[in-house]
Design a protein around this motif. Structure first.
Motif: not given
Length: 322
Positions: A206-231
């Protein structure tokens, strides 16, 4: 019927033809129930699965199918025609599958929440639930539909080696389903310090596909089903880098390739790699590569092969195999 999945069905049960129903033992020792079912067109309500809290059922219509309707507690929630589909349903509610135009064949897979935890949850976490059905399933759903087609094709064969193969296919199906839609949470034991391999792959893709734009930690963590801090904590333990550091390394790696293989102005390279401006890009690139982007371009023109090698700790260590 060997599968508990079909117990308690109501509706037009006489319209149902069970091609095979069985309990499958999975590789981690847990079990799931499965059935391959065909249902005739029904004017009297289709087939209804009763409530069974703590359990889930996945309905998989693996091929292009006639029109059908899925109902939750009697209300239509989805309607499909002429394409394969996957629905994951929480049996805390009642679910009905109703053919509309003609008979429909499908694979049903039933499993317990605890079984999903033991099967595919990262250490120190537990399965919570599945995301609700989405209009667009991820591209990985095509692989799950292919697995379902294989299971349906093998259903009439009762040989022991075929049954074993089907159990492996169901195991793979459930892990793939979890990687797309399952949500996990810490179980309070404190034993987990790393992400599961599929979570590393999903987050980095997911992060590699969005290198040219902003991506948030909650969005990445959510893709794995985890909270941002735990992820964030588990990601750094798994990769040695924070998500911000990982993204920066990947952006620099992409910039190296663009500098060596294109004539793009440096400011355009900076923007294409997600940097706010040329000044920021030059500062970050120079700190990591010990030379400015302009000098790197001149050096790379003399050694094109070296421009495509990712910096140490950047790419390969994060493509973790299962």
């Amino acid at each position: 019927m060997a599968s508990a999945l079909l117990e308690g069905l109501s509706g037009h049960v006489s319209a149902m033809c069970v091609l095979r129903a069985w309990e499958a033992r999975l590789g981690d020792g847990s079990a799931c129930d499965a059935a391959v079912v065909a249902v005739d067109r029904d004017d009297r309500g289709g087939l209804t699965w009763p409530r069974r809290p703590g359990s889930f059922v996945a309905f998989v219509l693996p091929r292009d199918t006639p029109a059908y309707c899925l109902l939750e507690n009697g209300a239509a929630v989805d309607r499909h025609q002429s394409r394969g589909s996957i629905h994951v349903c929480d049996r805390a509610r009642e679910w009905t599958l109703r053919p509309i135009d003609e008979s429909v064949q499908f694979l049903a897979v039933g499993f317990e929440a605890g079984g999903m935890t033991s099967l595919c949850a990262p250490a120190g976490s537990r399965f919570v639930d599945f995301e609700r059905d989405r209009d667009e399933m991820p591209q990985a759903a095509s692989a799950l539909l292919a697995l379902a087609r294989g299971i349906v094709a093998l259903a009439p064969v009762t040989a022991a080696h075929v049954s074993a193969a089907m159990e492996h296919m169901l195991h793979a199906f459930l892990i793939g389903l979890a990687s797309m839609q399952a949500r996990f949470a810490p179980d309070g034991t404190g034993t987990s310090d790393r992400l599961a391999a599929w979570q590393v792959r999903k987050a980095t893709a997911l992060m590699r596909s969005r290198l040219g734009e902003k991506i948030s930690l909650p969005e990445v963590a959510g893709s794995c089903g985890l909270s941002p801090s735990y992820f964030g904590r588990l990601f750094k333990k798994s990769t040695g880098l924070s998500t911000h550091q990982w993204i920066i390394e990947q952006r620099v790696a992409r910039a190296r390739v663009l500098l060596a293989s294109t004539d793009l102005p440096i400011v355009e390279v900076a923007h294409a790699c997600g940097f706010a401006d040329q000044t920021h890009f030059t500062r970050v690139f120079s700190r990591r590569m010990q030379m400015s982007p302009r000098v790197w371009r001149r050096v790379a023109s003399c050694n094109p092969a070296g421009a495509h090698v990712p910096p140490s700790g950047c790419d390969e260590p994060f493509d973790v195999p299962c």
